[in-house]
Design a protein around this motif. Structure first.
Motif, PDB file in Angstrom:
ATOM      1  N   SER A 744      87.989  -4.829  22.755  1.00 17.70           N
ATOM      2  CA  SER A 744      86.630  -4.544  22.274  1.00 17.70           C
ATOM      3  C   SER A 744      85.687  -5.663  22.672  1.00 17.70           C
ATOM      4  O   SER A 744      84.551  -5.418  23.106  1.00 17.70           O
ATOM      5  CB  SER A 744      86.622  -4.372  20.753  1.00 17.70           C
ATOM      6  OG  SER A 744      87.364  -3.242  20.363  1.00 17.70           O
ATOM      7  N   ASN A 748      82.699  -4.970  25.558  1.00 19.90           N
ATOM      8  CA  ASN A 748      81.338  -5.172  25.087  1.00 19.90           C
ATOM      9  C   ASN A 748      80.682  -6.389  25.716  1.00 19.90           C
ATOM     10  O   ASN A 748      79.569  -6.768  25.341  1.00 19.90           O
ATOM     11  CB  ASN A 748      81.330  -5.333  23.560  1.00 19.90           C
ATOM     12  CG  ASN A 748      81.437  -3.995  22.850  1.00 19.90           C
ATOM     13  OD1 ASN A 748      80.524  -3.182  22.896  1.00 19.90           O
ATOM     14  ND2 ASN A 748      82.571  -3.750  22.217  1.00 19.90           N
ATOM     15  N   GLU A 798      82.563   2.091  23.413  1.00 23.11           N
ATOM     16  CA  GLU A 798      83.205   2.817  22.321  1.00 23.11           C
ATOM     17  C   GLU A 798      84.122   3.916  22.853  1.00 23.11           C
ATOM     18  O   GLU A 798      85.218   4.138  22.331  1.00 23.11           O
ATOM     19  CB  GLU A 798      82.132   3.414  21.400  1.00 23.11           C
ATOM     20  CG  GLU A 798      81.389   2.370  20.575  1.00 23.11           C
ATOM     21  CD  GLU A 798      80.270   2.979  19.751  1.00 23.11           C
ATOM     22  OE1 GLU A 798      80.163   4.229  19.751  1.00 23.11           O
ATOM     23  OE2 GLU A 798      79.516   2.225  19.118  1.00 23.11           O
ATOM     24  N   ILE A 801      87.347   2.199  24.276  1.00 23.91           N
ATOM     25  CA  ILE A 801      88.256   1.749  23.216  1.00 23.91           C
ATOM     26  C   ILE A 801      88.916   2.929  22.516  1.00 23.91           C
ATOM     27  O   ILE A 801      90.105   2.896  22.187  1.00 23.91           O
ATOM     28  CB  ILE A 801      87.493   0.863  22.210  1.00 23.91           C
ATOM     29  CG1 ILE A 801      87.071  -0.451  22.878  1.00 23.91           C
ATOM     30  CG2 ILE A 801      88.342   0.576  20.988  1.00 23.91           C
ATOM     31  CD1 ILE A 801      88.215  -1.277  23.406  1.00 23.91           C
TER      32      ILE A 801
END
Length: 850
Positions: A744, A748, A798, A801
């Motif tokens: 994550s 990101n 998102e 993941i």
């Protein structure tokens, strides 16, 4: 008797951890007889035996009995403490802390009690007891006890924080907040209407409706405030507990500290905008946090450097830059190349880049470091700045058509005349280390006075005045050889390309290796291996790893990679080159040539693909098994060891590659090591399932073609490959939370656009069509990032993941949302990877027949 009792206790603990429960129980029974036969009235040894028995019961699945028994032991401890007059009994309090932590861990594991209750009733009291023990004695064991209790508290607080934070980021919460705003707008409109007509003229229906709207707003506001009030304390507690656990742990390596640091940083990044106090908390905690724990996260930390808003007014940037400066001061050999990579990103030809906020922030950090530096540090900063700039200029240097044809022994001075001075590298008072061979990370940041080589590397003495160029690639990467201060030579590949994605993949691989190295085999697989061959157990655990190499970005457009010595690409061995015959030509004289196979597949229509693929396979037999005969055939043990290492490395890289969605696994992107037999994967330009965006989408989870299977021996994918693959997936599943936390943070990362556009992926595949299929290296394709808005990047992150999480939970596409066991998922993937229907439709440059 005391010594024997302690030995039996230790043996029982070790046997329990290894899954030998019967042996552990036998040790406890012998210890109990020994303790009860003595006339000692002290109940403590017997209570320790009872606690170990409850741990054994929990391992056998009787968790309710274990928790109940532990609570009874806790009650006995309280009776002992209340009946003695001594100020403090250390042994009793040690047992009390252990009991509280065990009850807390099991209650959370089996969801017997709420996380908030566990925190207040077990974890916080355990931490208080451990802190008091530390204050009393200040021993190493007490420090480890404090670290363990604080870590348990931090992980529970993190779980509570993630529950609240996930809810506040969910679509349902967003819809609820939108509804709240709508109700507020409606309430204002009703109030305006009420003022116009007056309260006396308001109808009962309108009054009831208005009151209902007001009550709805009040309830939603209370719920919103409650969530926001919970979020802050959980985040603060998690950060403080993580910090104390890290500070007290010292150089302990038993825990997954890298994963915990990622969790800590993720909480900070998630809350620094909505909870301003978090930045002040982090700034205070930095004073006690060991900086070496943050070095594995350097890429994600440095990527958030910014000067747009002015760091003097931005508490997050102030805190972040303090951490970066601390890391650069304590570990300059690891962190300085990263800082200068941002500074080198300011191309003089592009005025816009000269105002790059990351480059400006990096420049200010270096200015601040120089202000506080001594002479040796200043010399070291200068040497790293000069060397990284030299590599950066070499990567950008253009070569002539004649030099491309020459390929070998091209003088560096011919492309870098201004920089190629005879004394350039010898002019440093404090020379840099070999960039692709950083020193061993030192927890006490003791690297000497920068005048003698730190352990694990050599100083850069010089670079040989000649370089080679690779036979393919748009930018023709340059191969240079560095000479170290001890005389060793280090080959490097200098590229004009964005290699930051490759660097991040190596970071993920390194962390995955940590998980596999520190994790004990599950009892299921341990029993399976012991049943087959007891000698396999230590070997199996030792060799579950991914081959890695060092990648050093020098700017967003340039970088240097460690050359993997004693290796060759599978394409080079199987197909060969213009000057060397490949194994297929040497061992299958009557078979089709690789070029003929490629031509037949290339010109076939979609409806003919499967038929032509079968025909190609009939006329070309797999030959990779001969690699092990040629290289290791002089010794039977060496041959067997190498082939087993090959099979395990193939299994680990296949499963990890599938979970991460790594594509473009043609034979030029897979090396085989000539000393170990292991596979080494290179070039990670397509990850996180970007291969599905190609003009001809990739249809297999990993490369498991006929030649790959041929190298495994008669059993093929059965036996070692399946067992290693299952154990790898089991490790990833058990550590899915930690792995997802790290991924994550990576996806990101504001530096990268992980969800590559279809046009960019198509360009990569189309460029491959110009590749010389007989060469040893894949054509390099520029993969520079593009600017995307934050919303688009967050949605892509998102989605990425979520897809990885599904795979870790056993869900695969095309299986009707069926959740698979580890064995079932592995078999499904093997079948999919070997399915001729899937292989026949893959892009012909992938060479699915090899």
């Amino acid at each position: 008797e005391t010594l024997l009792s302690s030995y039996l206790q230790s043996s029982s603990v070790l046997a329990r951890e290894l899954g030998s429960f019967d042996f552990a129980e036998g040790c406890l029974q012998r210890q109990e007889k020994l303790v009860t036969s003595s006339n000692d009235a002290n109940l403590l040894p017997l209570l320790k035996i009872r606690l170990e028995e409850t741990k054994l019961m929990e391992c056998r699945g009787h968790y309710k009995v274990a928790i109940h028994g532990t609570k009874l032991i806790g009650a006995e401890i309280e009776n002992i403490l209340s009946s003695v007059n001594d100020n403090y009994q250390h042994d009793v309090h040690e047992l009390k802390a252990e009991i509280l932590l065990a009850c807390g861990a099991w209650s959370l594991k089996y969801k017997i009690e709420s996380a908030k209750y566990v925190q207040e009733s077990y974890l916080m009291p355990a931490a208080e007891v451990c802190h008091r023990l530390w204050e009393e004695r200040k021993s190493y064991a007490d420090a480890q006890r404090v670290s363990a209790s604080c870590l348990a508290l931090a992980l529970n607080a993190t779980s509570l924080f993630e529950t609240v934070h996930s809810r506040m980021r969910s679509k349902e919460w967003g819809a609820k907040m939108s509804f709240l705003e709508d109700q507020k707008t409606l309430s204002r409109e009703l109030e305006i209407e009420l003022k116009k007509i007056g309260k006396k003229n308001e109808s009962n229906i309108d009054r009831v409706h208005r009151i209902k709207v007001i009550r709805t707003i009040s309830q939603l506001e209370e719920e919103k405030q409650s969530q926001e009030e919970e979020l802050g304390p959980y985040a603060e507690l998690a950060l403080q507990s993580f910090a104390e656990a890290l500070a007290m742990a010292g150089n302990s390596s038993g825990e997954n500290w890298t994963g915990h640091v990622f969790q800590m940083v993720s909480i900070w990044f998630a809350t620094f905008e909505i909870l301003p106090s978090i930045n002040r908390t982090m700034l205070e905690l930095l004073q006690s946090l060991p900086s070496y724990r943050f070095v594995p996260l350097a890429q994600q930390l440095f990527a958030r450097l910014n000067s747009k808003r002015g760091e003097e007014f931005d508490q997050f940037q102030v805190t972040l830059q303090e951490l970066v400066k601390k890391m650069c001061r304590d570990h300059p050999y690891h962190c300085l190349p990263m800082v200068f990579s941002f500074i080198n990103g300011r191309d003089k030809e592009q005025e816009t880049n000269s105002r790059d906020p990351k480059a400006q922030a990096s420049q200010r950090i270096m200015s601040s470091l120089r202000e506080d530096a001594n002479k040796n540090q200043l010399d070291l900063y200068h040497s790293y700045e000069s060397v990284t700039q030299w590599y950066h200029e070499l990567a950008k240097a253009k070569i002539t058509e004649e030099q491309k044809r020459q390929r070998k022994n091209i003088r560096i001075s011919s492309v870098l005349k201004a920089k190629q001075r005879s004394n350039f590298f010898n002019s440093f008072n404090c020379p840099p280390c070999i960039l692709t061979q950083p020193p061993t990370l030192r927890e006490n940041h003791d690297y000497g006075n920068f005048m003698i080589e730190p352990p694990g590397t050599e100083f850069l003495k010089t670079v040989l005045p000649y370089f080679d160029v690779t036979p393919t690639g748009i930018t023709h990467p340059k191969i240079v050889i560095c000479v170290g201060s001890k005389g060793a030579e280090f080959k490097q590949l200098v590229k004009l390309d964005d290699i930051r994605q490759d660097s991040v993949m190596q970071q993920v691989f390194t962390y995955t290796n940590e998980l596999m190295r520190s994790r004990k085999l599950s009892s299921k697989f341990r029993g399976k291996l012991l049943k087959e061959n007891r000698r396999l157990l230590p070997s199996f655990r030792k060799h579950l790893k991914l081959a890695t190499y060092n990648v050093v970005p020098l700017s967003p457009k340039t970088g240097v990679l460690q050359w993997v010595e004693n290796s060759q690409s599978l394409n080079e061995y199987l197909v060969g080159s213009r000057t060397v015959l490949g194994a297929h030509s040497r061992y299958c004289e009557g078979g089709w040539k690789h070029s003929k196979c490629s031509d037949e597949m290339k010109k076939s229509t979609p409806n003919e693909k499967r038929k032509v693929f079968d025909l190609v396979c009939e006329n070309l037999s797999p030959v990779l098994r001969y690699f092990f005969v040629e290289i290791f055939g002089h010794d039977l043990q060496a041959w067997h060891t190498a082939r087993m290492a090959y099979t395990r490395s193939c299994a680990v890289s296949s499963i990890v590659g599938h979970i991460l969605g790594i594509g473009d696994r043609h034979n030029n992107n897979i090396l085989i090591h000539k000393q170990t037999g292991e596979l080494v994967h290179i070039d990670f330009g397509i990850v996180f399932e970007q291969g599905r965006l190609l003009t001809i989408p990739e249809t297999v989870p990993f490369r498991l073609t006929r030649d790959i299977v041929d190298g495994m021996g008669p059993l093929g994918t059965e036996g070692t490959f399946a067992s290693a693959a299952e154990e790898t997936l089991q490790i990833l599943r058990e550590n899915s939370s930690a792995l997802l936390t790290i991924l994550s943070a990576i996806v990101n990362d504001p530096l990268y656009e992980w969800k590559e556009s279809a046009a960019k992926a198509r360009a990569r595949q189309e460029a491959d069509q110009d590749e010389d299929e007989n060469s040893g290296e894949k054509r390099a394709v520029s993969n520079h990032t593009t600017t995307v808005n934050d919303i688009g990047q967050n949605l892509a992150a998102e989605h990425t993941i979520a897809r990885i999480k599904e795979k870790l939970e056993g869900y695969e596409e095309g299986t009707s949302s069926e959740q698979h066991s580890v064995e079932g998922q592995i078999q499904l993937l093997i079948n999919c990877a070997r399915d001729p229907d899937n292989l026949s439709v893959i892009y012909h440059g992938w060479a699915p027949w090899l």
